[in-house]
Design a protein around this motif. Structure first.
Motif, PDB file in Angstrom:
ATOM      1  N   ALA A  17       0.847  -1.199   0.000  1.00  0.00           N
ATOM      2  CA  ALA A  17       0.000   0.000   0.000  1.00  0.00           C
ATOM      3  C   ALA A  17       0.880   1.246   0.000  1.00  0.00           C
ATOM      4  CB  ALA A  17      -0.902  -0.004   1.227  1.00  0.00           C
ATOM      5  N   PRO A  18       0.420   2.314  -0.633  1.00  0.00           N
ATOM      6  CA  PRO A  18       1.224   3.543  -0.663  1.00  0.00           C
ATOM      7  C   PRO A  18       1.306   4.178   0.722  1.00  0.00           C
ATOM      8  CG  PRO A  18      -0.954   3.947  -1.571  1.00  0.00           C
ATOM      9  CD  PRO A  18      -0.858   2.468  -1.356  1.00  0.00           C
ATOM     10  N   LEU A  19       2.380   4.887   0.949  1.00  0.00           N
ATOM     11  CA  LEU A  19       2.498   5.645   2.189  1.00  0.00           C
ATOM     12  C   LEU A  19       1.448   6.758   2.204  1.00  0.00           C
ATOM     13  CD1 LEU A  19       6.379   6.045   2.408  1.00  0.00           C
ATOM     14  CD2 LEU A  19       4.942   4.524   3.782  1.00  0.00           C
ATOM     15  N   PRO A  20       0.947   7.129   3.366  1.00  0.00           N
ATOM     16  CA  PRO A  20      -0.074   8.186   3.397  1.00  0.00           C
ATOM     17  C   PRO A  20       0.438   9.512   2.844  1.00  0.00           C
ATOM     18  CG  PRO A  20       0.703   7.654   5.610  1.00  0.00           C
ATOM     19  CD  PRO A  20       1.226   6.600   4.705  1.00  0.00           C
ATOM     20  N   THR A  21       1.728   9.781   3.012  1.00  0.00           N
ATOM     21  CA  THR A  21       2.282  11.038   2.505  1.00  0.00           C
ATOM     22  C   THR A  21       2.280  11.096   0.977  1.00  0.00           C
ATOM     23  OG1 THR A  21       4.472  10.034   2.747  1.00  0.00           O
ATOM     24  CG2 THR A  21       3.734  11.500   4.507  1.00  0.00           C
ATOM     25  N   SER A  25       1.601  14.476  -2.361  1.00  0.00           N
ATOM     26  CA  SER A  25       2.387  14.865  -3.537  1.00  0.00           C
ATOM     27  C   SER A  25       1.744  14.436  -4.847  1.00  0.00           C
ATOM     28  CB  SER A  25       3.794  14.271  -3.448  1.00  0.00           C
ATOM     29  OG  SER A  25       3.739  12.857  -3.312  1.00  0.00           O
ATOM     30  N   GLY A  26       0.909  13.393  -4.809  1.00  0.00           N
ATOM     31  CA  GLY A  26       0.294  12.923  -6.048  1.00  0.00           C
ATOM     32  C   GLY A  26      -0.957  12.117  -5.765  1.00  0.00           C
ATOM     33  N   PRO A  27      -2.106  12.778  -5.621  1.00  0.00           N
ATOM     34  CA  PRO A  27      -3.336  12.043  -5.273  1.00  0.00           C
ATOM     35  C   PRO A  27      -3.719  10.986  -6.299  1.00  0.00           C
ATOM     36  CG  PRO A  27      -3.632  14.405  -4.923  1.00  0.00           C
ATOM     37  CD  PRO A  27      -2.327  14.232  -5.632  1.00  0.00           C
ATOM     38  N   THR A  33      -2.014   3.337  -7.037  1.00  0.00           N
ATOM     39  CA  THR A  33      -1.313   2.322  -6.247  1.00  0.00           C
ATOM     40  C   THR A  33      -2.248   1.670  -5.246  1.00  0.00           C
ATOM     41  OG1 THR A  33       0.694   3.668  -6.455  1.00  0.00           O
ATOM     42  CG2 THR A  33       0.731   1.901  -4.838  1.00  0.00           C
ATOM     43  N   LEU A  34      -3.098   2.481  -4.635  1.00  0.00           N
ATOM     44  CA  LEU A  34      -4.044   1.949  -3.649  1.00  0.00           C
ATOM     45  C   LEU A  34      -5.018   0.962  -4.295  1.00  0.00           C
ATOM     46  CD1 LEU A  34      -4.931   2.220  -0.646  1.00  0.00           C
ATOM     47  CD2 LEU A  34      -6.596   3.935  -1.432  1.00  0.00           C
ATOM     48  N   LEU A 201     -10.274   6.539  -8.498  1.00  0.00           N
ATOM     49  CA  LEU A 201     -10.770   5.260  -8.019  1.00  0.00           C
ATOM     50  C   LEU A 201     -12.151   4.913  -8.557  1.00  0.00           C
ATOM     51  CD1 LEU A 201      -9.558   5.591  -4.331  1.00  0.00           C
ATOM     52  CD2 LEU A 201      -8.846   3.795  -5.911  1.00  0.00           C
ATOM     53  N   THR A 202     -12.985   5.925  -8.779  1.00  0.00           N
ATOM     54  CA  THR A 202     -14.353   5.665  -9.224  1.00  0.00           C
ATOM     55  C   THR A 202     -14.540   5.853 -10.721  1.00  0.00           C
ATOM     56  OG1 THR A 202     -15.075   7.965  -8.850  1.00  0.00           O
ATOM     57  CG2 THR A 202     -15.239   6.435  -6.996  1.00  0.00           C
ATOM     58  N   GLY A 203     -13.726   6.717 -11.324  1.00  0.00           N
ATOM     59  CA  GLY A 203     -13.924   7.042 -12.732  1.00  0.00           C
ATOM     60  C   GLY A 203     -15.153   7.892 -12.986  1.00  0.00           C
TER      61      GLY A 203
END
Length: 234
Positions: A17-21, A25-27, A33-34, A201-203
């Motif tokens: 899983a991606p780091l929360p930080t 920097s890149g939602p 990745t999530l 995530l939803t499109g």
């Protein structure tokens, strides 16, 4: 003739899983990745809990001079319970804000948006800011907040009146302004960061906007309530 054995296939390990930080920097990349991982609602719960605890600590540090002054008037030598109450109250409201954002984000964007994880990760924005507020709160000089002789005389021996007068002075200090800015602008930034992640995530831009916008005003209201004793003291 011996039969040839086909190699046993092993399932590929799940991506980390991606780091929360990474959300900061890149939602969109964070969301991509999530999306490769299994949904885990409590994945970033620790981030939200840390932010909530530090928000309570920052508030308690800011109002500490008013608590101490009121305790001196009251003759109390152990105002520690009040400090602990302030920390716990801020922590509770911080966690309530997370649950509120999760619930309203789910209502607006749906389960596919994974609002618990996205909003949980968005709280990574706040801990450094709350730490700055806490440090600055301990550096406030007495001259910046202490009520004048007339205000103290009007308050008399009423510790609550003395505390309100001290809070009114503390409200005008730089750390108080910074805490208000972090509370309000930080919440708005969290919702702004959530939108592109929800959209990825939803499109569905409309659902993503609803998931990011619905929690905004209620979360801001909770923030104002949390700072109410400081903001509205006279």
């Amino acid at each position: 003739m011996a039969r040839s054995r086909s190699p046993v296939s092993t399932p590929a390990p799940e991506p980390a899983a991606p780091l929360p930080t990474a959300l900061l920097s890149g939602p969109r990349l964070f969301a991509q990745t999530l999306a490769l991982t299994e949904p885990v609602a409590w994945r970033y719960l620790g981030v939200a809990a840390l932010s909530a605890a530090l928000s309570g600590l920052a508030y308690a540090a800011l109002v500490r001079p008013a608590v101490l002054l009121a305790a001196a008037v009251d003759g109390s030598t152990a105002p520690m319970l009040v400090h602990i109450t302030n920390v716990m109250g801020g922590t509770f409201l911080g966690m309530f804000t997370f649950l509120l954002m999760w619930g309203l984000g789910w209502l607006g964007a749906g389960r596919a948006a994974r609002p618990a994880e996205v909003f949980g990760a968005s709280f990574a924005l706040l801990p450094p800011l709350y730490l700055i507020v806490t440090v600055l709160a301990f550096l406030i000089p007495d001259s910046a907040w202490r009520p004048g002789a007339a205000a103290l005389a009007a308050a008399g021996s009423d510790p609550q009146a003395v505390q309100r007068a001290a809070l009114a002075g503390l409200r005008t200090t730089a750390p108080a302004f910074l805490l208000l800015a972090v509370t309000l602008l930080g919440t708005a930034a969290q919702c702004a960061l959530a939108y592109p992640a929800f959209r990825e995530l939803t499109g569905r831009p409309g659902r993503a906007l609803a998931g990011a916008a619905l929690p905004l005003l209620p979360a801001l209201a909770v923030g104002v309530i949390a700072l109410g004793p400081l903001l509205f003291s006279r």
